[in-house]
Design a protein around this motif. Sequence first.
Motif, PDB file in Angstrom:
ATOM      1  N   SER A  94       5.986  -1.965   8.331  1.00  0.00           N
ATOM      2  CA  SER A  94       7.046  -2.270   7.392  1.00  0.00           C
ATOM      3  C   SER A  94       6.724  -3.141   6.346  1.00  0.00           C
ATOM      4  CB  SER A  94       8.567  -2.707   8.117  1.00  0.00           C
ATOM      5  OG  SER A  94       8.304  -3.894   8.414  1.00  0.00           O
ATOM      6  N   SER A  95       7.324  -2.761   5.082  1.00  0.00           N
ATOM      7  CA  SER A  95       6.692  -3.667   4.144  1.00  0.00           C
ATOM      8  C   SER A  95       7.774  -3.643   3.044  1.00  0.00           C
ATOM      9  CB  SER A  95       5.519  -2.966   3.385  1.00  0.00           C
ATOM     10  OG  SER A  95       5.057  -3.516   2.098  1.00  0.00           O
ATOM     11  N   GLY A  96       7.803  -4.754   2.265  1.00  0.00           N
ATOM     12  CA  GLY A  96       8.823  -4.991   1.304  1.00  0.00           C
ATOM     13  C   GLY A  96       8.078  -4.480  -0.062  1.00  0.00           C
ATOM     14  N   ILE A  97       9.047  -3.723  -0.928  1.00  0.00           N
ATOM     15  CA  ILE A  97       8.730  -3.141  -2.027  1.00  0.00           C
ATOM     16  C   ILE A  97       8.911  -4.034  -3.162  1.00  0.00           C
ATOM     17  CG2 ILE A  97       9.110  -1.201  -3.583  1.00  0.00           C
ATOM     18  CD1 ILE A  97       7.634  -0.447  -1.013  1.00  0.00           C
ATOM     19  N   ALA A 103       8.376  -7.098  -4.082  1.00  0.00           N
ATOM     20  CA  ALA A 103       7.515  -8.234  -4.450  1.00  0.00           C
ATOM     21  C   ALA A 103       6.369  -7.577  -5.277  1.00  0.00           C
ATOM     22  CB  ALA A 103       6.901  -9.009  -3.530  1.00  0.00           C
ATOM     23  N   GLU A 104       5.239  -7.696  -4.980  1.00  0.00           N
ATOM     24  CA  GLU A 104       4.205  -7.165  -5.823  1.00  0.00           C
ATOM     25  C   GLU A 104       4.071  -5.817  -6.121  1.00  0.00           C
ATOM     26  OE1 GLU A 104       3.284  -9.378  -3.269  1.00  0.00           O
ATOM     27  OE2 GLU A 104       2.131 -10.903  -4.090  1.00  0.00           O
ATOM     28  N   TYR A 105       4.478  -5.007  -5.250  1.00  0.00           N
ATOM     29  CA  TYR A 105       4.692  -3.613  -5.367  1.00  0.00           C
ATOM     30  C   TYR A 105       5.563  -3.306  -6.490  1.00  0.00           C
ATOM     31  CZ  TYR A 105       4.338   1.418  -4.121  1.00  0.00           C
ATOM     32  OH  TYR A 105       4.173   2.821  -4.137  1.00  0.00           O
ATOM     33  N   GLY A 106       6.847  -3.696  -6.374  1.00  0.00           N
ATOM     34  CA  GLY A 106       7.645  -3.442  -7.700  1.00  0.00           C
ATOM     35  C   GLY A 106       7.476  -4.281  -8.884  1.00  0.00           C
ATOM     36  N   GLY A 107       7.056  -5.480  -8.669  1.00  0.00           N
ATOM     37  CA  GLY A 107       6.399  -6.216  -9.735  1.00  0.00           C
ATOM     38  C   GLY A 107       7.042  -6.764 -10.992  1.00  0.00           C
ATOM     39  N   HIS A 108       8.502  -6.311 -11.179  1.00  0.00           N
ATOM     40  CA  HIS A 108       9.380  -6.583 -12.258  1.00  0.00           C
ATOM     41  C   HIS A 108      10.424  -7.415 -11.696  1.00  0.00           C
ATOM     42  CE1 HIS A 108       6.665  -3.216 -13.461  1.00  0.00           C
ATOM     43  NE2 HIS A 108       7.087  -3.857 -14.785  1.00  0.00           N
ATOM     44  N   THR A 109      10.625  -7.686 -10.387  1.00  0.00           N
ATOM     45  CA  THR A 109      11.910  -8.330  -9.939  1.00  0.00           C
ATOM     46  C   THR A 109      13.128  -7.795 -10.215  1.00  0.00           C
ATOM     47  OG1 THR A 109      12.081 -10.012 -11.840  1.00  0.00           O
ATOM     48  CG2 THR A 109      10.856 -10.725  -9.976  1.00  0.00           C
ATOM     49  N   GLY A 123      12.630  -1.719   0.893  1.00  0.00           N
ATOM     50  CA  GLY A 123      11.732  -1.955   1.737  1.00  0.00           C
ATOM     51  C   GLY A 123      11.090  -0.531   2.099  1.00  0.00           C
ATOM     52  N   VAL A 124      10.014  -0.300   2.899  1.00  0.00           N
ATOM     53  CA  VAL A 124       9.460   0.927   3.440  1.00  0.00           C
ATOM     54  C   VAL A 124       8.995   0.785   4.681  1.00  0.00           C
ATOM     55  CG1 VAL A 124       7.109   0.524   2.452  1.00  0.00           C
ATOM     56  CG2 VAL A 124       7.998   3.027   2.864  1.00  0.00           C
ATOM     57  N   ILE A 125       9.495   1.781   5.826  1.00  0.00           N
ATOM     58  CA  ILE A 125       8.804   1.872   7.024  1.00  0.00           C
ATOM     59  C   ILE A 125       7.911   2.931   7.094  1.00  0.00           C
ATOM     60  CG2 ILE A 125       9.304   1.890   9.551  1.00  0.00           C
ATOM     61  CD1 ILE A 125      11.969   0.637   8.875  1.00  0.00           C
ATOM     62  N   CYS A 126       6.692   2.870   7.426  1.00  0.00           N
ATOM     63  CA  CYS A 126       5.777   3.816   7.684  1.00  0.00           C
ATOM     64  C   CYS A 126       5.227   4.048   9.234  1.00  0.00           C
ATOM     65  CB  CYS A 126       4.416   3.681   7.029  1.00  0.00           C
ATOM     66  SG  CYS A 126       4.786   3.564   5.089  1.00  0.00           S
ATOM     67  N   SER A 127       5.285   5.273   9.623  1.00  0.00           N
ATOM     68  CA  SER A 127       5.045   5.392  11.167  1.00  0.00           C
ATOM     69  C   SER A 127       4.211   6.655  11.418  1.00  0.00           C
ATOM     70  CB  SER A 127       6.309   5.420  12.234  1.00  0.00           C
ATOM     71  OG  SER A 127       5.866   5.608  13.310  1.00  0.00           O
ATOM     72  N   ASN A 128       3.290   6.551  12.439  1.00  0.00           N
ATOM     73  CA  ASN A 128       2.479   7.725  12.835  1.00  0.00           C
ATOM     74  C   ASN A 128       2.956   8.289  14.279  1.00  0.00           C
ATOM     75  OD1 ASN A 128       1.312   6.025  14.301  1.00  0.00           O
ATOM     76  ND2 ASN A 128      -0.880   6.118  13.775  1.00  0.00           N
ATOM     77  N   ASP A 129       4.153   7.241  14.653  1.00  0.00           N
ATOM     78  CA  ASP A 129       4.695   7.960  15.933  1.00  0.00           C
ATOM     79  C   ASP A 129       5.846   8.930  15.698  1.00  0.00           C
ATOM     80  OD1 ASP A 129       6.588   7.686  18.205  1.00  0.00           O
ATOM     81  OD2 ASP A 129       5.768   6.003  18.881  1.00  0.00           O
ATOM     82  N   THR A 130       5.712  10.091  16.085  1.00  0.00           N
ATOM     83  CA  THR A 130       6.716  11.256  15.932  1.00  0.00           C
ATOM     84  C   THR A 130       8.156  10.858  16.289  1.00  0.00           C
ATOM     85  OG1 THR A 130       5.004  12.659  15.793  1.00  0.00           O
ATOM     86  CG2 THR A 130       7.019  13.668  16.135  1.00  0.00           C
ATOM     87  N   VAL A 150      14.047  -4.600  -8.408  1.00  0.00           N
ATOM     88  CA  VAL A 150      14.637  -3.709  -7.224  1.00  0.00           C
ATOM     89  C   VAL A 150      14.461  -4.531  -6.078  1.00  0.00           C
ATOM     90  CG1 VAL A 150      11.964  -2.998  -6.876  1.00  0.00           C
ATOM     91  CG2 VAL A 150      13.848  -1.361  -6.405  1.00  0.00           C
ATOM     92  N   CYS A 151      15.137  -4.090  -5.069  1.00  0.00           N
ATOM     93  CA  CYS A 151      15.191  -4.595  -3.771  1.00  0.00           C
ATOM     94  C   CYS A 151      14.947  -3.300  -2.651  1.00  0.00           C
ATOM     95  CB  CYS A 151      16.435  -5.478  -3.478  1.00  0.00           C
ATOM     96  SG  CYS A 151      16.529  -6.112  -1.889  1.00  0.00           S
TER      97      CYS A 151
END
Length: 200
Positions: free
Chosen positions: A2-5, A7-13, A18-25, A15-16
């Motif tokens: 899981s990661s917040g979008i 901060a650096e990713y959004g970069g323009h303060t 997050g993203v969750i990525c998984s390889n578990d079906t 947008v609030c």
Amino acid sequence: LSSGINAEYGGHTDVCMGVICSNDTALTEKLRFLQLAVGPAPSPFDCYLALRGARTLHLRMRQHESNSIAIAKWLETGEKSRFVKKVIHPGLPSHPQHELAKRQMKGFSGMLSFVIDGGIAEATLFLQSLKIFALAESLGGYESLAELPSVMTHASVPPEQREIIGISDSLIRLSVGIEEPEDLIADLAQAFDIVYNKKK
């Protein structure tokens, strides 16, 4: 993962998200069900903002890193270094985990901390004297931010625990933005002048 979008990713303060990525079906199916049942999906406009940030991430991260290294070196060896007890940035050879950081990362972030001479009174006046750096707890945006963790982000941590983990009342944390590095250093310099000229 899981990661917040926001901060650096959004970069323009602006947008609030997050993203969750998984390889578990099985986990992915549960998360997809919750997304549809509960509705924690970002709006199309929030997605646009995140995508816009992603398109300039590589450029911003280079400038964050370059600026933070310039500031860290200036704090460590520059004209005001006599007012600085310690600089914490993994990009500095003086950092105890510098070699490890070099092996693990392609570059360094825009985050750094430093301890100034004095206590909470000096740190507070320093932060109040900044003109370019904004006083805020966020991080990773285009703008430079400064904060005093002992009374802001870590205020709920008991003082004895803060001492153990190195968060003193004179530890200042910077999220270095993408402004001109000379302007950021000049802002820090004038804040040092205000704090330490008043002590004379």
